[in-house]
Design a protein around this motif. Structure first.
Motif, PDB file in Angstrom:
ATOM      1  N   GLY A   1      21.532 -17.325  22.127  1.00  0.00           N
ATOM      2  CA  GLY A   1      22.865 -16.601  22.057  1.00  0.00           C
ATOM      3  C   GLY A   1      23.955 -17.895  22.604  1.00  0.00           C
ATOM      4  O   GLY A   1      24.978 -17.726  23.117  1.00  0.00           O
ATOM      5  N   PHE A   2      23.815 -19.113  21.639  1.00  0.00           N
ATOM      6  CA  PHE A   2      24.692 -19.981  21.634  1.00  0.00           C
ATOM      7  C   PHE A   2      25.753 -19.995  20.490  1.00  0.00           C
ATOM      8  O   PHE A   2      25.444 -19.094  19.600  1.00  0.00           O
ATOM      9  CB  PHE A   2      24.074 -21.537  21.726  1.00  0.00           C
ATOM     10  N   LYS A   3      26.752 -20.443  20.511  1.00  0.00           N
ATOM     11  CA  LYS A   3      27.798 -20.418  19.541  1.00  0.00           C
ATOM     12  C   LYS A   3      28.144 -21.763  19.244  1.00  0.00           C
ATOM     13  O   LYS A   3      28.106 -22.493  19.924  1.00  0.00           O
ATOM     14  CB  LYS A   3      29.201 -19.884  20.164  1.00  0.00           C
ATOM     15  N   LYS A   4      28.431 -22.015  17.753  1.00  0.00           N
ATOM     16  CA  LYS A   4      28.444 -23.418  17.289  1.00  0.00           C
ATOM     17  C   LYS A   4      30.003 -23.682  17.429  1.00  0.00           C
ATOM     18  O   LYS A   4      30.813 -22.904  16.850  1.00  0.00           O
ATOM     19  CB  LYS A   4      28.189 -23.480  15.770  1.00  0.00           C
ATOM     20  N   ILE A   5      30.370 -24.689  17.857  1.00  0.00           N
ATOM     21  CA  ILE A   5      31.764 -25.151  18.051  1.00  0.00           C
ATOM     22  C   ILE A   5      31.737 -26.563  17.190  1.00  0.00           C
ATOM     23  O   ILE A   5      31.038 -27.548  17.469  1.00  0.00           O
ATOM     24  CB  ILE A   5      31.861 -25.328  19.532  1.00  0.00           C
ATOM     25  N   ASP A   6      32.724 -26.877  16.707  1.00  0.00           N
ATOM     26  CA  ASP A   6      32.934 -28.157  16.003  1.00  0.00           C
ATOM     27  C   ASP A   6      34.004 -28.860  16.812  1.00  0.00           C
ATOM     28  O   ASP A   6      35.232 -28.283  16.845  1.00  0.00           O
ATOM     29  CB  ASP A   6      33.603 -27.907  14.755  1.00  0.00           C
ATOM     30  N   SER A   7      33.654 -29.939  17.450  1.00  0.00           N
ATOM     31  CA  SER A   7      34.333 -30.917  17.983  1.00  0.00           C
ATOM     32  C   SER A   7      35.312 -31.697  17.054  1.00  0.00           C
ATOM     33  O   SER A   7      34.689 -32.058  15.905  1.00  0.00           O
ATOM     34  CB  SER A   7      33.830 -31.663  19.148  1.00  0.00           C
ATOM     35  N   PRO A   8      36.525 -32.282  17.593  1.00  0.00           N
ATOM     36  CA  PRO A   8      37.180 -33.290  16.666  1.00  0.00           C
ATOM     37  C   PRO A   8      36.626 -34.669  16.416  1.00  0.00           C
ATOM     38  O   PRO A   8      35.789 -35.240  17.302  1.00  0.00           O
ATOM     39  CB  PRO A   8      38.739 -33.505  17.494  1.00  0.00           C
ATOM     40  N   ILE A   9      36.615 -35.153  15.324  1.00  0.00           N
ATOM     41  CA  ILE A   9      36.110 -36.445  15.408  1.00  0.00           C
ATOM     42  C   ILE A   9      37.120 -37.508  15.493  1.00  0.00           C
ATOM     43  O   ILE A   9      36.513 -38.700  16.155  1.00  0.00           O
ATOM     44  CB  ILE A   9      35.670 -36.684  13.630  1.00  0.00           C
ATOM     45  N   LEU A  10      38.464 -37.419  15.514  1.00  0.00           N
ATOM     46  CA  LEU A  10      39.233 -38.514  15.812  1.00  0.00           C
ATOM     47  C   LEU A  10      39.701 -37.870  17.485  1.00  0.00           C
ATOM     48  O   LEU A  10      40.047 -36.582  17.798  1.00  0.00           O
ATOM     49  CB  LEU A  10      40.561 -38.429  15.227  1.00  0.00           C
ATOM     50  N   THR A  11      39.496 -38.781  18.381  1.00  0.00           N
ATOM     51  CA  THR A  11      39.678 -38.461  19.803  1.00  0.00           C
ATOM     52  C   THR A  11      40.584 -39.414  20.442  1.00  0.00           C
ATOM     53  O   THR A  11      40.888 -40.575  19.788  1.00  0.00           O
ATOM     54  CB  THR A  11      38.492 -38.430  20.835  1.00  0.00           C
ATOM     55  N   SER A  12      41.119 -39.125  21.630  1.00  0.00           N
ATOM     56  CA  SER A  12      42.254 -40.065  22.152  1.00  0.00           C
ATOM     57  C   SER A  12      41.486 -40.922  23.315  1.00  0.00           C
ATOM     58  O   SER A  12      42.153 -41.807  23.949  1.00  0.00           O
ATOM     59  CB  SER A  12      43.470 -39.178  22.848  1.00  0.00           C
ATOM     60  N   SER A  13      40.182 -40.682  23.534  1.00  0.00           N
ATOM     61  CA  SER A  13      39.439 -41.318  24.695  1.00  0.00           C
ATOM     62  C   SER A  13      38.169 -41.393  24.510  1.00  0.00           C
ATOM     63  O   SER A  13      37.667 -40.788  23.622  1.00  0.00           O
ATOM     64  CB  SER A  13      39.975 -40.784  25.869  1.00  0.00           C
ATOM     65  N   SER A  14      37.350 -42.177  25.120  1.00  0.00           N
ATOM     66  CA  SER A  14      35.922 -42.379  25.234  1.00  0.00           C
ATOM     67  C   SER A  14      35.214 -41.345  26.350  1.00  0.00           C
ATOM     68  O   SER A  14      35.208 -41.286  27.359  1.00  0.00           O
ATOM     69  CB  SER A  14      35.513 -43.791  25.520  1.00  0.00           C
ATOM     70  N   PRO A  15      34.315 -40.490  25.847  1.00  0.00           N
ATOM     71  CA  PRO A  15      33.472 -39.688  26.672  1.00  0.00           C
ATOM     72  C   PRO A  15      32.672 -40.383  27.324  1.00  0.00           C
ATOM     73  O   PRO A  15      32.338 -39.920  28.333  1.00  0.00           O
ATOM     74  CB  PRO A  15      33.082 -38.475  25.827  1.00  0.00           C
TER      75      PRO A  15
END
Length: 429
Positions: A147-161
Motif C-alpha cells: 500500500g505504499f506510493k512511489k514519490i520522486d523527490s528533487p535531486i537539487l535541494t536548498s538545504s541539507s536533510p
C-alpha cells in the motif's frame, strides 16, 4: 530461429541462433569450447573439428569479446550449472575484437575500476548486477503490495536533510543549491498527503572517501509512514529485508553460485531480528576489549562488525545519543539523552544497511532542534509547516542499495555493486 541464452531450455534438441559475445575459449586438437554470453546468461558452445574443419578453424581464431551470431543445436549438459550447451554448426562474426584489456588473469581493483565500463561484462559482475536488479524489482513489489506510493523527490535541494556540510554545492540561477543527500524530508511531506510512500533515487556525499564501504553517489530506498511509531517502523524494516533475501535466494541461484556466495547467512534472515540498545552495545564492546569507544561516540566499522558477530542474523542497534544523530529524530521518553532510532547492522562485516527513526511531530520541539543544530530556520519553514497543519506521529528509514547488494552478493567492495561508481578521480561521462 533467434533466441536468447536464458530461453535455451525451452529449445532443447532444436537448432537456434543466438547473438552474443565470446567471453573465453579453450580447446584441443579436436574440440573448441566457446564460453558465450548475451546479457541474459552464459552458455558453452562446442565446435567439433570432425563435423566441420573450416568452422573449427574459425572458432580457434576467435578473440575474447568478439561479437557474433552462433547457430547450433541446444543439448542438455548436466555438468554445467546452467544445464544446457550448444553444439555449434555455424558462426557469423559481427566484429572481431582484439586486445581486450581484461583478460582471464588476475587484475587489481584499481585497474578494474578504471575499466568499469568493460568490467561489467565479466561473469561475476554480471551476477552482481542481476542481484541488484532483483533487489530493485523486489523493492517495488514489496512496497506496492503493502500500500505504499512511489514519490520522486528533487535531486537539487536548498538545504541539507542531514544537517552536515558534506554537500555538493551548485547554483540554481541566483540561489545556492545542493545535490540531495536524501529524499526523506520530501517523503515526509508526501506521507502527510498519501499516508505511506517511498522514494528511490540517487543521493550524494561530498566526502573524499576511498574506503570499500563508501560511494560519492549511491541509490537510496526511503519509505515514510504516517501514523507509524518507531516500533511499527522496525517491523516494516524486518519484513522488507526478509522479503529481499527470500527473493534473491529464489531468483538469483546461478548468480549466487557464480559469486561463490555462502547462502547460509542469507537463509538466516528471518524476522524478528534481535535488538540491542546503544548503551548495551557500548557495554558489549567494552567486555570484548574495545577501549577506543565510550558512551556518546559513534560506532566505526570494527565496532559494528563485533556487535553483528554476537548474533546470527541482522541486528538492530536502537536509541543512539541525541548528539550524534540527525535533528529530526524524536526524543526517547525513557531516556531523554537518546532518540527513537535504529541502525540495522548486517552480519559478516557489511555494517549498517538501514538507518531509521521516528520523526519529531511537535512544531516547537522540531524548531528548537533546528536552531540547536545551527541550521538556517528559513530553509526549513516548509518542513515546519508539516507540524503546523495536521501533524501526526510518523516514522521512516533508508536502505542504501549498493551496500545491500554487496551484502547479498558477498562482494567485499561496495564500489563493485554500482554500475558506474562516482569515485575520487573517476568521473564517468
Amino acid at each position: 530461429m533467434k533466441i536468447t541464452i536464458n530461453q535455451a531450455p525451452k529449445y532443447s534438441g532444436q537448432e537456434v541462433t543466438i547473438g552474443g559475445w565470446l567471453l573465453q575459449k579453450r580447446g584441443s586438437g579436436k574440440l573448441q569450447f566457446l564460453q558465450l554470453r548475451d546479457g541474459t546468461g552464459f552458455m558453452q558452445g562446442v565446435v567439433v573439428k570432425a563435423n566441420d574443419e573450416e568452422l573449427f578453424t574459425v572458432a580457434k581464431g576467435l578473440h575474447q569479446e568478439t561479437s557474433m551470431y552462433v547457430t547450433g543445436t541446444i543439448k542438455e549438459d548436466e555438468r554445467s550449472s546452467f544445464g544446457y550447451e550448444m553444439e555449434v554448426s555455424g558462426i557469423e562474426i559481427i566484429q572481431s575484437a582484439e586486445g581486450y584489456p581484461i583478460t582471464p588473469k588476475e587484475h587489481g581493483p584499481e585497474f578494474l575500476l578504471d575499466n568499469r565500463h568493460l568490467w561489467l561484462r565479466s561473469r561475476k559482475q554480471h551476477a552482481v548486477m542481476n542481484i541488484r536488479n532483483q533487489i530493485i524489482k523486489s523493492t517495488y513489489d514489496f512496497y506496492f503490495e503493502n500500500g505504499f506510493k512511489k514519490i520522486d523527490s528533487p535531486i537539487l535541494t536548498s538545504s541539507s536533510p542531514e544537517g552536515t556540510t558534506e554537500l555538493f554545492h551548485t547554483k540554481y540561477f541566483d540561489e545556492d543549491a545542493y545535490l540531495s543527500q536524501s529524499g526523506q524530508l520530501y517523503a515526509e511531506a508526501a506521507a502527510m498527503a498519501h499516508g505511506k510512500v517511498f522514494t528511490f533515487g540517487p543521493t550524494f556525499r561530498a566526502e573524499k572517501s576511498k574506503t570499500r564501504r563508501h560511494l560519492i553517489e549511491f541509490w537510496m530506498i526511503e519509505p515514510e509512514m504516517a501514523f507509524y511509531n518507531h516500533e511499527d517502523s522496525l517491523v516494516v524494516q524486518e519484513q522488507y529485508v526478509e522479503y529481499l533475501a527470500k527473493n534473491v535466494l529464489e531468483n538469483c541461484k546461478l548468480d549466487l553460485e557464480a559469486l561463490g556466495r555462502d547462502t547460509t547467512a542469507l537463509e538466516n534472515i528471518q524476522a524478528p531480528f534481535p535488538r540491542i540498545s546503544y548503551t548495551d552495545a557500548i557495554d558489549l564492546l567494552h567486555e570484548k576489549g574495545f577501549d577506543d569507544i565510550n558512551w556518546g561516540d559513534d560506532f566505526g566499522s570494527p565496532h559494528e562488525t563485533e556487535i553483528a558477530n554476537s548474533f546470527d542474523k541482522p541486528v538492530f542497534i536502537v536509541n543512539y545519543p541525541k548528539e550524534i544523530k540527525s535533528f529530526y529524530m524524536s526524543t526517547n521518553p525513557e531516556d531523554p539523552r537518546t532518540v527513537l532510532c535504529a541502525d540495522l547492522i548486517a552480519p559478516e562485516g557489511y555494517g549498517e544497511i538501514i538507518g531509521g527513526s521516528e520523526r519529531i511531530s511537535d512544531y516547537d520541539e522540531l524548531k528548537a532542534r533546528i536552531e540547536e543544530s545551527g541550521l538556517n530556520i528559513d530553509a526549513y519553514e516548509w518542513y515546519l509547516d508539516l507540524r503546523k497543519y495536521g501533524s501526526v506521529p510518523h516514522s521512516g528509514f533508508g536502505l542504501g542499495l549498493e551496500r545491500a547488494v554487496a551484502w547479498f552478493s558477498g562482494v567485499q567492495h561496495v564500489r563493485e555493486t554500482a554500475p558506474f561508481p562516482r569515485l575520487l578521480n573517476r568521473l564517468y561521462p
